[in-house]
Scaffold this motif. Structure first.
Motif, mmCIF file in Angstrom:
data_model
loop_
_atom_site.group_PDB
_atom_site.id
_atom_site.type_symbol
_atom_site.label_atom_id
_atom_site.label_comp_id
_atom_site.label_asym_id
_atom_site.label_seq_id
_atom_site.Cartn_x
_atom_site.Cartn_y
_atom_site.Cartn_z
ATOM 1 N N VAL A 39 -7.706 3.322 -2.079
ATOM 2 C CA VAL A 39 -8.315 2.800 -3.087
ATOM 3 C C VAL A 39 -8.168 2.328 -3.766
ATOM 4 C CG1 VAL A 39 -11.151 2.920 -3.161
ATOM 5 C CG2 VAL A 39 -9.771 4.246 -1.586
ATOM 6 N N THR A 40 -8.551 0.849 -3.952
ATOM 7 C CA THR A 40 -8.511 0.341 -5.225
ATOM 8 C C THR A 40 -10.022 -0.170 -5.381
ATOM 9 O OG1 THR A 40 -6.115 -0.308 -4.692
ATOM 10 C CG2 THR A 40 -7.147 -2.058 -6.429
ATOM 11 N N LYS A 41 -10.596 -0.030 -6.901
ATOM 12 C CA LYS A 41 -11.512 -0.712 -7.197
ATOM 13 C C LYS A 41 -11.480 -2.002 -8.580
ATOM 14 C CE LYS A 41 -16.524 1.217 -8.813
ATOM 15 N NZ LYS A 41 -17.154 2.280 -9.733
ATOM 16 N N SER A 42 -11.974 -2.266 -8.236
ATOM 17 C CA SER A 42 -12.283 -3.691 -9.855
ATOM 18 C C SER A 42 -12.812 -4.213 -10.250
ATOM 19 C CB SER A 42 -11.179 -4.781 -8.969
ATOM 20 O OG SER A 42 -11.854 -5.747 -7.865
ATOM 21 N N SER A 43 -13.165 -5.378 -10.910
ATOM 22 C CA SER A 43 -14.486 -5.378 -10.906
ATOM 23 C C SER A 43 -14.487 -7.028 -11.163
ATOM 24 C CB SER A 43 -15.415 -5.052 -12.589
ATOM 25 O OG SER A 43 -14.379 -4.964 -13.818
ATOM 26 N N THR A 44 -15.481 -8.157 -11.496
ATOM 27 C CA THR A 44 -15.152 -9.771 -11.577
ATOM 28 C C THR A 44 -17.158 -9.721 -12.288
ATOM 29 O OG1 THR A 44 -13.175 -9.770 -9.274
ATOM 30 C CG2 THR A 44 -15.001 -11.489 -10.561
ATOM 31 N N VAL A 45 -16.676 -10.791 -13.375
ATOM 32 C CA VAL A 45 -17.752 -10.999 -13.920
ATOM 33 C C VAL A 45 -18.809 -12.482 -12.808
ATOM 34 C CG1 VAL A 45 -18.642 -12.279 -16.129
ATOM 35 C CG2 VAL A 45 -17.430 -10.677 -16.153
ATOM 36 N N ILE A 46 -19.416 -12.134 -12.645
ATOM 37 C CA ILE A 46 -20.496 -13.329 -11.985
ATOM 38 C C ILE A 46 -20.769 -14.078 -12.443
ATOM 39 C CG2 ILE A 46 -21.934 -13.840 -10.127
ATOM 40 C CD1 ILE A 46 -19.435 -12.042 -9.164
ATOM 41 N N SER A 47 -21.635 -14.294 -13.466
ATOM 42 C CA SER A 47 -21.759 -14.413 -14.816
ATOM 43 C C SER A 47 -22.907 -14.054 -15.611
ATOM 44 C CB SER A 47 -23.372 -15.287 -14.091
ATOM 45 O OG SER A 47 -24.335 -14.475 -13.405
ATOM 46 N N ASP A 48 -22.749 -14.545 -16.849
ATOM 47 C CA ASP A 48 -22.857 -14.330 -17.957
ATOM 48 C C ASP A 48 -24.379 -14.486 -18.658
ATOM 49 O OD1 ASP A 48 -22.094 -17.052 -19.165
ATOM 50 O OD2 ASP A 48 -20.596 -15.961 -19.896
ATOM 51 N N GLY A 49 -24.548 -16.477 -18.354
ATOM 52 C CA GLY A 49 -26.302 -16.637 -18.621
ATOM 53 C C GLY A 49 -26.375 -17.712 -19.745
ATOM 54 N N PHE A 50 -24.779 -18.187 -19.907
ATOM 55 C CA PHE A 50 -24.741 -18.793 -20.935
ATOM 56 C C PHE A 50 -23.257 -19.423 -20.379
ATOM 57 C CE2 PHE A 50 -26.441 -15.932 -23.386
ATOM 58 C CZ PHE A 50 -27.475 -16.250 -23.379
ATOM 59 N N SER A 51 -22.355 -19.005 -19.709
ATOM 60 C CA SER A 51 -21.612 -19.622 -19.971
ATOM 61 C C SER A 51 -20.844 -20.911 -18.146
ATOM 62 C CB SER A 51 -19.869 -18.992 -19.862
ATOM 63 O OG SER A 51 -19.694 -17.906 -21.019
ATOM 64 N N ALA A 52 -20.855 -22.369 -18.821
ATOM 65 C CA ALA A 52 -20.583 -23.269 -17.311
ATOM 66 C C ALA A 52 -19.440 -22.935 -16.319
ATOM 67 C CB ALA A 52 -20.406 -24.381 -17.642
ATOM 68 N N SER A 53 -18.333 -21.791 -16.947
ATOM 69 C CA SER A 53 -17.291 -21.576 -16.062
ATOM 70 C C SER A 53 -16.462 -20.741 -17.437
ATOM 71 C CB SER A 53 -16.465 -22.530 -16.064
ATOM 72 O OG SER A 53 -15.744 -23.303 -17.203
ATOM 73 N N ASN A 54 -15.616 -19.673 -15.879
ATOM 74 C CA ASN A 54 -14.958 -18.457 -17.099
ATOM 75 C C ASN A 54 -16.279 -17.987 -17.898
ATOM 76 O OD1 ASN A 54 -12.318 -19.367 -16.040
ATOM 77 N ND2 ASN A 54 -12.803 -20.210 -17.272
ATOM 78 N N PRO A 55 -17.180 -16.917 -17.058
ATOM 79 C CA PRO A 55 -18.358 -15.840 -17.869
ATOM 80 C C PRO A 55 -17.484 -14.827 -18.572
ATOM 81 C CG PRO A 55 -18.792 -15.563 -15.348
ATOM 82 C CD PRO A 55 -17.171 -16.899 -16.231
ATOM 83 N N LYS A 56 -18.355 -14.619 -19.621
ATOM 84 C CA LYS A 56 -17.532 -12.754 -20.433
ATOM 85 C C LYS A 56 -18.877 -12.052 -19.957
ATOM 86 C CE LYS A 56 -14.150 -15.596 -21.742
ATOM 87 N NZ LYS A 56 -14.575 -17.224 -20.823
ATOM 88 N N ARG A 57 -18.140 -11.107 -20.453
ATOM 89 C CA ARG A 57 -19.200 -9.655 -19.817
ATOM 90 C C ARG A 57 -20.185 -9.277 -21.238
ATOM 91 N NH1 ARG A 57 -15.734 -6.527 -15.958
ATOM 92 N NH2 ARG A 57 -13.471 -8.407 -15.397
ATOM 93 N N ILE A 58 -20.995 -10.045 -22.082
ATOM 94 C CA ILE A 58 -21.473 -9.858 -22.443
ATOM 95 C C ILE A 58 -22.861 -9.245 -22.041
ATOM 96 C CG2 ILE A 58 -20.943 -12.050 -24.246
ATOM 97 C CD1 ILE A 58 -23.301 -13.231 -22.940
ATOM 98 N N PRO A 59 -24.096 -8.795 -22.869
ATOM 99 C CA PRO A 59 -25.293 -8.429 -22.330
ATOM 100 C C PRO A 59 -25.653 -9.454 -21.613
ATOM 101 C CG PRO A 59 -25.140 -7.563 -25.096
ATOM 102 C CD PRO A 59 -23.579 -8.034 -24.611
ATOM 103 N N GLY A 60 -25.842 -8.240 -20.735
ATOM 104 C CA GLY A 60 -26.740 -9.877 -19.740
ATOM 105 C C GLY A 60 -26.055 -9.968 -18.741
ATOM 106 N N ALA A 61 -24.963 -10.119 -18.710
ATOM 107 C CA ALA A 61 -23.865 -10.376 -17.841
ATOM 108 C C ALA A 61 -23.888 -9.759 -16.414
ATOM 109 C CB ALA A 61 -22.281 -10.704 -18.830
ATOM 110 N N VAL A 62 -23.670 -10.906 -14.892
ATOM 111 C CA VAL A 62 -23.730 -10.079 -13.180
ATOM 112 C C VAL A 62 -22.651 -9.593 -13.606
ATOM 113 C CG1 VAL A 62 -24.246 -9.937 -12.182
ATOM 114 C CG2 VAL A 62 -26.144 -10.513 -13.414
ATOM 115 N N VAL A 63 -21.668 -8.240 -13.232
ATOM 116 C CA VAL A 63 -20.755 -7.788 -12.947
ATOM 117 C C VAL A 63 -20.515 -7.604 -10.986
ATOM 118 C CG1 VAL A 63 -18.523 -6.463 -13.909
ATOM 119 C CG2 VAL A 63 -20.246 -7.760 -15.239
ATOM 120 N N GLU A 64 -19.717 -7.467 -10.491
ATOM 121 C CA GLU A 64 -19.814 -7.182 -9.408
ATOM 122 C C GLU A 64 -18.706 -6.186 -9.138
ATOM 123 O OE1 GLU A 64 -19.807 -8.917 -5.193
ATOM 124 O OE2 GLU A 64 -17.662 -9.147 -6.020
ATOM 125 N N TYR A 65 -18.871 -5.031 -8.641
ATOM 126 C CA TYR A 65 -17.716 -3.751 -7.695
ATOM 127 C C TYR A 65 -17.419 -4.260 -6.545
ATOM 128 C CZ TYR A 65 -18.679 -0.909 -12.798
ATOM 129 O OH TYR A 65 -18.653 -0.570 -13.726
#
Length: 375
Positions: free
Chosen positions: A251-277
């Protein structure tokens, strides 16, 4: 009829005898102890006067051929799972001699020795037993077949008679994929003639002893077998085995940022960002893992994150499962509610994402994914 006679003459006596010997009707084994009597007569004349007939007789008894044959009826390693109970190896014992015989049975574990179909025997089955088939040559369960473990022999097996024998055991839990439990089954020919009474092992008259025409000599005629079983030793041995086809999950668990509401690419883990586990379950074993349950408890992080709704399948579902990631992926989505599917959030267990009833095929990876927002 004339044609048949002319063919026989053409073939000659030797060839005609060969045809007779090859016919099914001519294949039989005369029973040990059978008396064979023969009388020769001579008629003659002296000076044209018939004289009294001269004759003489001779008789002998047929000797005993001792010959057991053990066959492995599985034909390959029997696939089993860790923790599986009442697994079966199937053999057949044939009396190829010419007398009724008992057959003494011995089963020997081979942990540490070469497997019959490759690999090395590295464990023994537990609760090991020997059973005799009830007559239909099909395993019908421990309550139907005859358990002879405590006194393992076949009673009064007729000439050309056969008996199916089962070696039965349980596979210990935790056995690794491709582990092997290998066993030898030996059948040693014993004296028959006493029903429900185990006879002693037969003893050969031996090549060093002269033939005695009026008594029964004993000749061993068995072939070589497994486990260094020599020819003509009054017994025959064959090997069979169980091979574990287990599922080995990583079992391997990871997370990826989907969107942050501001960045056009390479979104960051800021408040309001969507992260996929993502929880990847890889099966490196030889068989499928079934009834897989995945549970991801978010209770310790809910001060920082919130479970995200409406993320998949056109923004209607919250959990996504992808099977066979590197092969031909198949995607299934689930709602977070208790609505008949096998995935939910905060239903089966509070504050927990739960997926049940998954199957991860051998050599594949299944991914469970869901999303959260950073508060």
């Amino acid at each position: 009829m004339k044609t048949y006679k002319s063919i026989t003459r053409f073939l000659g006596g030797g060839a005609a005898a060969l045809l007779l010997a090859a016919s099914p009707q001519a294949v039989f084994a005369v029973a040990s102890g059978t008396s064979v009597d023969n009388t020769a007569t001579v008629d003659y004349e002296v000076s044209g006067v018939a004289q009294p007939q001269a004759s003489d007789s001779v008789n002998f008894v047929v000797d005993k051929k001792v010959d057991a044959l053990v066959e492995n009826l599985d034909g390959a390693a029997v696939s089993v799972a860790p923790g599986q109970t009442t697994v079966v190896l199937k053999f057949r014992v044939t009396n190829e001699g010419n007398d009724v015989q008992d057959m003494l049975l011995t089963a020997t574990a081979l942990a540490g020795g070469a497997g019959k179909y490759g690999g090395t025997g590295n464990f023994d089955a537990s609760h090991f037993k020997i059973y005799l088939d009830d007559g239909n040559a099909s395993w019908d369960g421990t309550g139907t077949e005859t358990d002879v473990t405590a006194n393992a022999y076949i009673d009064e097996l007729a000439s050309s008679g056969q008996q199916v024998v089962y070696l039965v055991g349980d596979i210990p839990s935790g056995q690794a994929d491709a582990s092997i439990a290998s066993y030898y089954l030996e059948a040693q020919v014993a004296v028959g003639g006493g029903a429900a009474s185990k006879g002693a092992a037969e003893s050969e008259t031996g090549d060093g002893s002269a033939d005695t025409e009026g008594s029964v000599d004993i000749v061993f005629a068995d072939s070589t077998g497994d486990n260094s079983d020599a020819a003509r030793d009054g017994k025959h041995t064959l090997q069979g085995e169980w091979k574990v086809a287990g599922a080995t999950l990583t079992v391997t668990k990871s997370s990826t940022v989907i969107s942050d509401g501001f960045s056009a690419s390479n979104p960051k883990r800021i408040p309001g960002a969507v992260v996929e586990y993502r929880i990847d379950i890889a099966n490196s074993g030889g068989t499928a893992a079934t009834n897989v349950t995945v549970a991801d408890d978010l209770s310790g992080e809910l001060a920082n994150i919130t479970f995200a709704a409406d993320q998949y399948n056109g923004s209607t579902d919250e959990i996504e499962v992808t099977s066979d990631l590197s092969g031909t992926p198949s995607v299934t989505t689930y709602t977070q509610e208790s609505d008949g599917d096998t995935g939910d959030y905060n239903v089966t267990t509070a504050d927990t994402v739960t997926i049940t009833g998954l199957s991860v095929a051998a050599g594949t990876t299944t991914r469970v994914a869901f999303r959260v927002t950073i508060d």
